[in-house]
Design an enzyme around this catalytic site. Structure first.
Site, PDB file in Angstrom:
ATOM      1  N   HIS A 189     -23.847  -3.354 -55.797  1.00  0.00           N
ATOM      2  CA  HIS A 189     -22.899  -3.067 -56.775  1.00  0.00           C
ATOM      3  C   HIS A 189     -22.640  -4.043 -57.573  1.00  0.00           C
ATOM      4  CE1 HIS A 189     -20.722  -5.248 -53.355  1.00  0.00           C
ATOM      5  NE2 HIS A 189     -20.703  -3.908 -52.601  1.00  0.00           N
ATOM      6  N   GLY A 216      -9.435  -1.937 -54.130  1.00  0.00           N
ATOM      7  CA  GLY A 216     -10.784  -1.331 -54.825  1.00  0.00           C
ATOM      8  C   GLY A 216     -10.860   0.137 -54.731  1.00  0.00           C
ATOM      9  N   HIS A 217     -11.306   0.339 -53.591  1.00  0.00           N
ATOM     10  CA  HIS A 217     -11.616   1.854 -53.360  1.00  0.00           C
ATOM     11  C   HIS A 217     -10.537   2.913 -53.621  1.00  0.00           C
ATOM     12  CE1 HIS A 217     -14.397   4.837 -51.300  1.00  0.00           C
ATOM     13  NE2 HIS A 217     -12.958   5.488 -51.030  1.00  0.00           N
ATOM     14  N   ASN A 240     -10.154  -4.832 -57.456  1.00  0.00           N
ATOM     15  CA  ASN A 240     -11.772  -4.887 -56.950  1.00  0.00           C
ATOM     16  C   ASN A 240     -12.678  -3.881 -57.652  1.00  0.00           C
ATOM     17  OD1 ASN A 240     -14.136  -4.857 -55.254  1.00  0.00           O
ATOM     18  ND2 ASN A 240     -13.197  -5.858 -53.928  1.00  0.00           N
ATOM     19  N   HIS A 253     -16.907  -8.580 -55.328  1.00  0.00           N
ATOM     20  CA  HIS A 253     -17.580  -9.104 -53.955  1.00  0.00           C
ATOM     21  C   HIS A 253     -19.128  -8.838 -54.236  1.00  0.00           C
ATOM     22  CE1 HIS A 253     -17.862  -9.002 -49.035  1.00  0.00           C
ATOM     23  NE2 HIS A 253     -18.846  -9.498 -49.812  1.00  0.00           N
ATOM     24  N   GLU A 300     -15.339 -12.886 -53.905  1.00  0.00           N
ATOM     25  CA  GLU A 300     -15.497 -12.922 -52.617  1.00  0.00           C
ATOM     26  C   GLU A 300     -16.825 -12.543 -51.927  1.00  0.00           C
ATOM     27  OE1 GLU A 300     -12.557  -9.790 -51.667  1.00  0.00           O
ATOM     28  OE2 GLU A 300     -13.876  -8.167 -51.425  1.00  0.00           O
ATOM     29  N   HIS A 323      -7.795  -4.053 -47.836  1.00  0.00           N
ATOM     30  CA  HIS A 323      -8.763  -3.032 -47.448  1.00  0.00           C
ATOM     31  C   HIS A 323      -7.863  -1.872 -46.942  1.00  0.00           C
ATOM     32  CE1 HIS A 323     -12.361  -1.545 -45.330  1.00  0.00           C
ATOM     33  NE2 HIS A 323     -12.993  -2.699 -45.785  1.00  0.00           N
ATOM     34  N   ASP A 324      -8.260  -0.669 -47.585  1.00  0.00           N
ATOM     35  CA  ASP A 324      -7.786   0.618 -47.508  1.00  0.00           C
ATOM     36  C   ASP A 324      -6.199   0.741 -47.821  1.00  0.00           C
ATOM     37  OD1 ASP A 324     -10.422   1.630 -46.765  1.00  0.00           O
ATOM     38  OD2 ASP A 324      -9.998   1.601 -44.642  1.00  0.00           O
TER      39      ASP A 324
END
Length: 260
Positions: free
Chosen positions: A58, A231-232, A15, A51, A82, A208-209
């Site tokens: 972003h 992603g993050h 991501n 996303h 997404e 997610h995370d």
């Protein structure tokens, strides 16, 4: 390993939202979204995820089309877009296809326009009726449709009932429990939800995370995960290690989970 836990090759989709977030703080066009995608794909990532939110804080519309052009040069990799199908997503997806660009997967996420980050999945039966038509619309564009879902075993049959191809399990509760006394209980919840999805005939994604610390254990425990979208954590690691080394290490984490 559960007898129902058949090993599969879990794909890594990167991501790129956080690359765009940094770029958008100035008007210089750096860091480059396209260069980031190229380096991740060259390192072995099986897909790219974006996303695009309505406020373009972003990922921008132009990024989606430029990435689509890039993905044409990588026909064995996947492009996943997404977002909320009731905001800007479906018109954007239609334009991607009208331009002849690849669109392998649409991941529907029930976030609000100004939401900081995605933090919950679709609700059933509340969201069932309105999801049916947009799922059919996405599939008519030639895309696989995945629904962002909480790890609720009882909801998986409903997700299948509205026509979804896959679910993406929202993994923040697992990540928050990592290294605590709740870790095993959370893993059991996700294992049950994934098995319920598989039993319903759905594919399973997750995201997610997830990070290099918790990814291997998650995939070793949770059955049938087709894809993780990260992603993050990946972009944060890339600031220190570089894109190539980071992607390769995430792929190592994935490969370790499949060892007997």
């Amino acid at each position: 390993m559960s007898p129902n836990h058949t090993p599969i090759a879990t794909a890594l989709s990167v991501n790129l939202n956080k690359v765009a977030t940094l770029r958008n703080t100035r008007h210089l066009g750096i860091p480059s979204i396209i260069r980031a995608a190229e380096l991740c794909l060259q390192a072995g990532a099986q897909g790219i995820t974006v996303h695009p939110r309505p406020d373009e804080r972003h990922i921008r519309r132009s990024d989606v089309f430029e990435l689509g052009e890039l993905m044409n040069a990588w026909p064995d990799r996947e492009f996943n877009i997404e977002g909320n199908p009731f905001h800007n997503l479906m018109a954007l997806a239609q334009e991607v296809r009208d331009r002849g660009l690849p669109l392998h997967q649409l991941t529907f996420v029930p976030d609000s326009e100004g939401q900081f980050t995605s933090d919950h999945g679709w609700r059933f039966p509340e969201d069932a009726d309105r999801l049916k038509s947009v799922i059919a619309q996405g599939q008519a564009l030639g895309a696989r449709v995945s629904l962002f879902m909480d790890p609720d075993s009882g909801a998986m049959q409903h997700a299948k009932g509205v026509g979804a191809d896959r679910v993406e399990l929202y993994t923040e509760p697992f990540a928050a429990a990592w290294g605590t006394a709740e870790q095993a209980a959370q893993l059991a919840i996700y294992r049950g939800a994934a098995q319920a999805a598989l039993d319903a005939g759905l594919g399973v994604n997750a995201g997610h995370d997830l990070n290099r610390d918790n990814l291997t254990e998650f995939l070793a425990t949770v059955p049938g995960v087709n894809e993780v979208s990260i992603g993050h954590a990946l972009i944060a690691d890339a600031l220190e290690l570089g894109y190539s080394a980071t992607v390769k290490d995430f792929l190592r984490c994935i490969a370790q989970a499949k060892r007997p």
